[in-house]
Design a protein around this motif. Structure first.
Motif, PDB file in Angstrom:
ATOM      1  N   THR A   1     -11.511  20.840  42.352  1.00  0.00           N
ATOM      2  CA  THR A   1     -10.270  21.143  43.074  1.00  0.00           C
ATOM      3  C   THR A   1      -8.884  20.498  42.050  1.00  0.00           C
ATOM      4  OG1 THR A   1      -8.954  21.344  44.789  1.00  0.00           O
ATOM      5  CG2 THR A   1      -9.958  19.182  44.638  1.00  0.00           C
ATOM      6  N   ASP A   2      -7.675  20.723  42.743  1.00  0.00           N
ATOM      7  CA  ASP A   2      -6.618  20.124  41.604  1.00  0.00           C
ATOM      8  C   ASP A   2      -5.988  18.996  42.491  1.00  0.00           C
ATOM      9  OD1 ASP A   2      -3.451  21.272  40.396  1.00  0.00           O
ATOM     10  OD2 ASP A   2      -4.561  19.412  39.989  1.00  0.00           O
TER      11      ASP A   2
ATOM     12  N   THR B   1     -18.717  24.100  50.641  1.00  0.00           N
ATOM     13  CA  THR B   1     -19.090  25.462  51.113  1.00  0.00           C
ATOM     14  C   THR B   1     -18.111  26.262  50.675  1.00  0.00           C
ATOM     15  OG1 THR B   1     -17.682  24.749  53.152  1.00  0.00           O
ATOM     16  CG2 THR B   1     -20.070  24.661  53.391  1.00  0.00           C
ATOM     17  N   GLY B   2     -17.132  26.082  49.642  1.00  0.00           N
ATOM     18  CA  GLY B   2     -16.212  27.126  49.019  1.00  0.00           C
ATOM     19  C   GLY B   2     -14.860  27.128  49.517  1.00  0.00           C
ATOM     20  N   PHE B   3     -14.256  27.886  49.046  1.00  0.00           N
ATOM     21  CA  PHE B   3     -12.864  28.151  49.259  1.00  0.00           C
ATOM     22  C   PHE B   3     -12.484  28.383  50.907  1.00  0.00           C
ATOM     23  CE2 PHE B   3      -8.443  29.151  48.946  1.00  0.00           C
ATOM     24  CZ  PHE B   3      -8.335  30.171  49.494  1.00  0.00           C
TER      25      PHE B   3
ATOM     26  N   LYS C   1      -9.044  28.984  53.659  1.00  0.00           N
ATOM     27  CA  LYS C   1      -7.578  28.962  53.490  1.00  0.00           C
ATOM     28  C   LYS C   1      -6.776  27.943  54.133  1.00  0.00           C
ATOM     29  CE  LYS C   1      -5.701  32.663  55.525  1.00  0.00           C
ATOM     30  NZ  LYS C   1      -4.968  33.836  55.766  1.00  0.00           N
TER      31      LYS C   1
ATOM     32  N   ILE D   1      -2.516  21.723  51.942  1.00  0.00           N
ATOM     33  CA  ILE D   1      -1.608  21.519  51.096  1.00  0.00           C
ATOM     34  C   ILE D   1      -0.449  22.616  51.567  1.00  0.00           C
ATOM     35  CG2 ILE D   1      -0.531  21.308  48.779  1.00  0.00           C
ATOM     36  CD1 ILE D   1      -3.291  20.800  47.809  1.00  0.00           C
ATOM     37  N   GLN D   2       0.821  22.094  51.992  1.00  0.00           N
ATOM     38  CA  GLN D   2       1.917  22.891  52.127  1.00  0.00           C
ATOM     39  C   GLN D   2       3.031  22.879  51.421  1.00  0.00           C
ATOM     40  OE1 GLN D   2       2.178  21.029  55.956  1.00  0.00           O
ATOM     41  NE2 GLN D   2       1.194  22.602  57.230  1.00  0.00           N
ATOM     42  N   ASP D   3       4.172  23.334  51.530  1.00  0.00           N
ATOM     43  CA  ASP D   3       5.032  23.569  50.428  1.00  0.00           C
ATOM     44  C   ASP D   3       5.764  22.267  50.335  1.00  0.00           C
ATOM     45  OD1 ASP D   3       8.561  24.903  50.199  1.00  0.00           O
ATOM     46  OD2 ASP D   3       6.718  24.900  48.716  1.00  0.00           O
TER      47      ASP D   3
END
Lengths: 351, 268
Positions: free
Chosen positions: B29-30, B217-219, B221, B251-253
């Motif tokens: 991930t980043d 487990t993957g992506f 939302k 992570i939000q804006d």
């Protein structure tokens, strides 16, 4: 698919499919979109003459609607060139991939792959080309960062065009701002003089990554966007591919079914290959706009190249034999959690 | 800075710690949101920050920092922030005018073009940026680096990178009682052995490790990843065990929310 398009100043890396068939097609789409939008082009290749590549661009499908939008699309919107302008390229025929549109204006154009772009349209824009065998014979070798000579020469060439044509903001009085689309074919292949595709212990593991870093700097400082195809399947040293991915903004891998066992798999019978989105950028923001689905497949119809969400074909027959059902279940295991509800494992459920 | 992360770390801009080496890791991930957090945190805390930003442009960090309530441009102007934009510095070095070179302009990324692979020039840059100056209004000193993998990609050997980090620790953490925060990518199934070597070595020497991982487990939302916070109590006198805490985040804006595993707002 990459949520809004390729932003100016960024790099899209495509990991080529095994025979380079589809990656070449995407490469040409990118260039064709540039022609239709009135952008300048810079095409670099070590194996094919750029003029030949340009002769094979797909023809745009233009009708009255598109002609109006063509006028809109060619106007450059940004005042300050630090703002990122989106150049979108989407090839879908039907809206099978849901991407929330950022504005109501339509982005991108449609192309007919069975026809080539007319030469009049091509002549309406400025094309710069870089053909490695010619470039190497013209000038003496240069030394830059202990980098492979071909890459160094390419960087010099790109930088010269950016500076001379004012894509980096120099010569502001010259003309209206435009965008430079850079396309580099098969970077890293042996024809570029790099041996990363032929051995897992290459002599110089850093040339390609140094090149990408300097290129990234050039892109960030100018109104340009770049697409590079890389024969990733040939690069044996996986550490290099990891570093290459980290240095790119968007990374997409194409996996074609030609010659693989998936060609005959009933799961994939409607498609020609899969698209893996390995990386999307978080630019100027904490978040990135990730699409909901991770399973994308593509197919090349007679006229159009489409990218669709991968879905299992309906299992309508009662008499399907046990072994093929098992294959489907096996294949379902390969799907990522986007289709998490599918049964995994060798046993299938009888209802 | 993210208020919830401050709570989890028991940190506050009013009383920043001193002499600490923090390693930021990410796998699958980043983890760059952590860099944005620490940048705005230390600027708010009134420290002088030297930010070696190798991967992105200044405007990228500035735009995100503004969302977090800090202006990097203003910080640079008042001398609180020394910003090395790696991409621009590299371009100047390669395509810049000849006269600039002779004028003795510093070239911190000299190692890219020269055959010596040591990062001495980069270290000198860091040292001079954070050196105490007369009339300095900033009590704390911080070195922030994004990211370490770029140094390896540009030809520095792992040993050179470790030496550079070691020199920075001595100069910043020990001598100046400042903090060092470094971001490195890479994970267990990475094939980049040089990178793994550097990251593993740094793990042993860090006082605090923040490790952002993509979900196994993957992506998803609503849960963007998992954050492991490892406090290296074993390095302190007393020899206690390291403390490991695991949280998940979204992570939000303008913010990142943290919650206990399995307790995402989407689930509750």
């Amino acid at each position: 698919m990459i949520c809004g398009g390729l932003a100016v100043g960024t790099l899209l890396l495509i990991e080529e499919d095994k025979y380079g068939v589809y990656s070449n097609l995407l490469f040409k789409y990118f260039l064709a979109e540039g022609v239709v939008c009135g952008h300048d082009l810079f095409v670099a290749s070590a194996k094919e003459l750029p003029t030949n590549i340009l002769k094979e661009l797909p023809a745009p499908l233009l009708d009255d609607n598109y002609r109006n939008e063509l006028g809109e699309a060619t106007a450059v919107k940004s005042e300050d060139f630090q703002d990122f302008m989106k150049i979108a390229w989407r090839y879908q025929n039907l809206p099978k991939v849901e991407v929330s549109p950022t504005s109501s204006a339509r982005f991108g154009h449609y192309y007919d792959v069975s026809k080539t772009m007319s030469s009049e349209l091509l002549q309406s824009i400025k094309c710069h080309s870089f053909f490695l065998p010619e470039e190497l014979s013209l000038q003496p070798t240069i030394k830059m960062c202990n980098m492979n000579c071909g890459y160094a020469r390419l960087l010099q060439s790109i930088q010269k065009i950016i500076y001379q044509e004012g894509f980096d903001g120099s010569h502001p009085q010259k003309k209206q701002k435009n965008v430079l689309r850079i396309g580099i074919q098969s970077l890293g292949a042996m024809l570029w003089g790099d041996d990363i595709c032929s051995t897992d212990n290459p002599e110089d593991t850093h040339s390609l990554t140094k090149f990408l870093y300097v290129l990234r700097g050039l892109l960030r400082k100018s109104l340009s966007a770049c697409i590079i195809t890389v024969p990733a399947h040939l690069i044996q040293n996986k550490a290099i591919m990891e570093r290459v991915t980290n240095l790119s903004d968007v990374v997409v891998g194409l996996e074609s079914f030609i010659g693989s066992e998936r060609e005959t798999n009933p799961l994939y019978k409607d498609y020609h290959g899969l698209i893996h989105v390995h990386q999307i950028p978080r630019l100027n923001s904490l978040i990135c706009d990730v699409s909901d689905t991770k399973d994308l497949a593509f197919r090349l119809k007679r006229k159009l190249f489409t990218i669709e969400r991968l879905h299992l074909p309906p299992d309508l027959s009662d008499t399907v034999s046990r072994s093929s059902k098992q294959d489907l279940a096996e294949s379902a295991k390969l799907l990522s959690s986007g289709c998490g509800a599918m049964a995994i494992g060798k046993k299938h459920l009888d209802f | 800075m993210f208020a919830e992360l401050n709570e989890l770390l028991n940190a506050s801009p009013q009383r920043p710690e001193q002499g600490k080496f923090t390693l930021l890791r990410d796998t699958r991930t980043d983890g760059s949101f952590l860099v944005h957090h620490f940048l705005s945190f230390y600027l708010r805390a009134g420290c002088k920050v030297c930010f070696v930003a190798l991967l992105q442009s200044f405007s990228h960090y500035n735009i995100v920092a503004q969302k977090l309530g800090v202006s990097l441009t203003a910080a640079k102007e008042r001398g609180q922030l020394v910003f090395l934009e790696g991409l621009a510095s590299c371009l100047d070095m390669l395509f810049g005018e000849e006269e600039e070179e002779q004028a003795g302009q510093p070239r911190p990324l000299r190692f890219i073009s020269e055959s010596t692979s040591d990062l001495r020039a980069l270290f000198d840059f860091v040292r001079t940026s954070l050196a105490p100056a007369a009339g300095d209004a900033w009590p704390g000193r911080v070195l922030l680096l994004d990211d370490l993998g770029v140094l390896l990609s540009l030809g520095a050997s792992p040993v050179a990178v470790l030496d550079f980090i070691h020199y920075c620790r001595v100069a910043v953490c020990s001598r100046l009682q400042g903090n060092v925060v470094v971001l490195a990518h890479g994970g267990e199934d990475s094939e980049d052995e040089e990178n793994e070597l550097v990251v593993t070595s740094l793990c042993h020497h860090s006082d605090l490790i923040l490790w952002a991982e993509g979900l196994a487990t993957g992506f998803c939302k609503d849960v963007h990843g998992q954050l492991k916070i490892i406090r290296r109590a074993s390095l302190q006198p007393g020899g206690e065990r390291d403390v490991l805490q695991t949280y998940q985040y979204k992570i939000q804006d303008k913010n990142v929310t943290f919650f206990a595993r399995g307790l995402s707002a989407a689930v509750l």
